[in-house]
Design an enzyme around this catalytic site. Sequence first.
Site, PDB file in Angstrom:
ATOM      1  N   SER A   1       0.866  -1.186   0.000  1.00 46.33           N
ATOM      2  CA  SER A   1       0.000   0.000   0.000  1.00 46.33           C
ATOM      3  C   SER A   1       0.900   1.232   0.000  1.00 46.33           C
ATOM      4  CB  SER A   1      -0.836  -0.006   1.276  1.00 46.33           C
ATOM      5  OG  SER A   1       0.043   0.073   2.395  1.00 46.33           O
TER       6      SER A   1
ATOM      7  N   ASP B   1      -1.504  -2.013  -3.822  1.00 48.83           N
ATOM      8  CA  ASP B   1      -2.848  -2.175  -3.281  1.00 48.83           C
ATOM      9  C   ASP B   1      -3.487  -0.798  -3.073  1.00 48.83           C
ATOM     10  OD1 ASP B   1      -4.274  -3.483  -0.212  1.00 48.83           O
ATOM     11  OD2 ASP B   1      -5.010  -3.582  -2.271  1.00 48.83           O
ATOM     12  N   HIS B   2      -4.723  -0.662  -3.527  1.00 53.84           N
ATOM     13  CA  HIS B   2      -5.475   0.581  -3.323  1.00 53.84           C
ATOM     14  C   HIS B   2      -4.701   1.823  -3.772  1.00 53.84           C
ATOM     15  CE1 HIS B   2      -8.969  -1.119  -1.336  1.00 53.84           C
ATOM     16  NE2 HIS B   2      -8.176  -1.853  -0.589  1.00 53.84           N
TER      17      HIS B   2
ATOM     18  N   HIS C   1     -12.756  -4.007   5.704  1.00 54.63           N
ATOM     19  CA  HIS C   1     -11.333  -3.960   6.026  1.00 54.63           C
ATOM     20  C   HIS C   1     -11.154  -3.916   7.550  1.00 54.63           C
ATOM     21  CE1 HIS C   1     -10.432  -2.059   1.886  1.00 54.63           C
ATOM     22  NE2 HIS C   1      -9.895  -3.275   1.905  1.00 54.63           N
ATOM     23  N   GLY C   2     -10.024  -4.478   8.018  1.00 52.26           N
ATOM     24  CA  GLY C   2      -9.709  -4.343   9.437  1.00 52.26           C
ATOM     25  C   GLY C   2     -10.176  -5.543  10.245  1.00 52.26           C
TER      26      GLY C   2
ATOM     27  N   HIS D   1     -11.796  -8.053  -1.045  1.00 52.51           N
ATOM     28  CA  HIS D   1     -11.004  -7.279  -0.085  1.00 52.51           C
ATOM     29  C   HIS D   1     -11.546  -7.529   1.324  1.00 52.51           C
ATOM     30  CE1 HIS D   1      -8.513  -4.400  -2.559  1.00 52.51           C
ATOM     31  NE2 HIS D   1      -9.203  -5.053  -3.482  1.00 52.51           N
ATOM     32  N   GLY D   2     -10.746  -7.191   2.332  1.00 54.09           N
ATOM     33  CA  GLY D   2     -11.234  -7.291   3.703  1.00 54.09           C
ATOM     34  C   GLY D   2     -11.572  -8.716   4.102  1.00 54.09           C
TER      35      GLY D   2
ATOM     36  N   SER E   1      -9.712 -10.888   5.983  1.00 58.26           N
ATOM     37  CA  SER E   1      -9.020 -11.465   7.146  1.00 58.26           C
ATOM     38  C   SER E   1      -9.940 -12.090   8.174  1.00 58.26           C
ATOM     39  CB  SER E   1      -8.152 -10.407   7.833  1.00 58.26           C
ATOM     40  OG  SER E   1      -6.945 -10.247   7.121  1.00 58.26           O
TER      41      SER E   1
ATOM     42  N   ASP F   1      -4.457  -8.788   5.148  1.00 57.36           N
ATOM     43  CA  ASP F   1      -3.463  -7.919   5.767  1.00 57.36           C
ATOM     44  C   ASP F   1      -3.575  -8.012   7.290  1.00 57.36           C
ATOM     45  OD1 ASP F   1      -2.722  -4.309   5.695  1.00 57.36           O
ATOM     46  OD2 ASP F   1      -1.548  -6.058   6.252  1.00 57.36           O
TER      47      ASP F   1
HETATM   48  O1  G3H Z   1      -6.264  -5.002   0.482  1.00 54.63           O
HETATM   49  C1  G3H Z   1      -6.075  -5.393   1.622  1.00 54.63           C
HETATM   50  C2  G3H Z   1      -7.102  -6.206   2.306  1.00 54.63           C
HETATM   51  O2  G3H Z   1      -8.356  -5.939   1.714  1.00 54.63           O
HETATM   52  C3  G3H Z   1      -7.104  -6.029   3.775  1.00 54.63           C
HETATM   53  O3  G3H Z   1      -8.188  -6.715   4.341  1.00 54.63           O
HETATM   54  O4  G3H Z   1      -8.087  -5.938   6.718  1.00 54.63           O
HETATM   55  O5  G3H Z   1      -9.327  -8.010   6.104  1.00 54.63           O
HETATM   56  O6  G3H Z   1      -6.840  -7.956   6.033  1.00 54.63           O
HETATM   57  P1  G3H Z   1      -8.094  -7.175   5.873  1.00 54.63           P
END
Ligand code: G3H
Length: 324
Positions: A52, A94-95, A193-194, A227-228, A230, A251
């Site tokens: 990023s 990324d992004h 995300h997060g 995305h997101g 995790s 991430d």
């Molecule tokens: O591009 C990065 C990911 O979308 C981060 O997602 O916070 O669920 O790891 P995450």
Amino acid sequence: MFFTGDQMKKVILKAKKEKFGIIASNVVFDTSVRAMVQGYNAMSADGLLQISSGACKYAAGGTKDLLVGAKFISDMVKNIANQYAKSGVGLNIDHGAPKDMDFIIHCIENGLVSTVMIDASHESFEDNVRLTKEVVAVAHKHGVLVEGEIGYIKGNEDELVSDSQLYTDPQEALEYVKKTNVDLFAASVGTNHGVTKGADVVLRLELIKEIDDLLNANGLDAGLVLHGASGLTVKQQQDAVANGVVKINKDTRYQMEIASAVQAYWEAEKDAIVCPSGTDENAYSPDKGRFDPRKWLIKGEDAMQSAVESLVEIVGAKDTSILL
Ligand code: G3H
């Protein structure tokens, strides 16, 4: 092995055809790069590392120079990846934000990356298409792939914050992919995300399938990106792949893994640097053999490597490298 955009395209098309996922892992420094590359190689699975703008600024140090940071990480990824022959890894921005367009173009034109994401999802649809087409024109000339996005993914990812969730409209997705010719398409389908718990996430599988079916029916080979991811459960990830997702971004999971592993180490080894209570300070000396950063950073590296290996297994990518 470090993969170019052309090689990553083969990986994406294979994942689409054989219905397995490509784990895309955000990295910042050598500990995370080694963990990911070794993990993919141990599983004979191709992967994608991601940087990023925040990661590039961190890697550059005090100057926070995006270009210096990107070059530093890119060189590290290539050097570490090219030691291994059982899997390939690409490198993705990324992004990438519209305000960093010059940075994105620089990375493409200087061979630093295999793919780039231009995230213009908060612009109008017309501006998103225009900006994405601009990046695609340069990227494809250099054999670099492009990921684009429509819809808002809620949560915090590095320098990106969005407190709203806007699901991707399938017809708009079709129009966007047709007009931009992106290779990867990030849809907003319920993930955040997060730090999230899978149980709190309503993953709209029907939306994933509708978008994927629409793209395929129109002869478009763009791979869907989640995305997101995790906080998702095993079943949620496997269902997402079964319905058309090919790239799954991680991430936060790795950040948690290294933090937890290092925290556990220092909980057990605190007396290596802190005089235990009740011990005469004059009689105490710190233990270099245990406070050497290599002794505790490796715990985080091993934890992140185990995490990516298990994620590769979950999404069915084990032993799928195009190098096999
Ligand atoms: O591009 C990065 C990911 O979308 C981060 O997602 O916070 O669920 O790891 P995450």
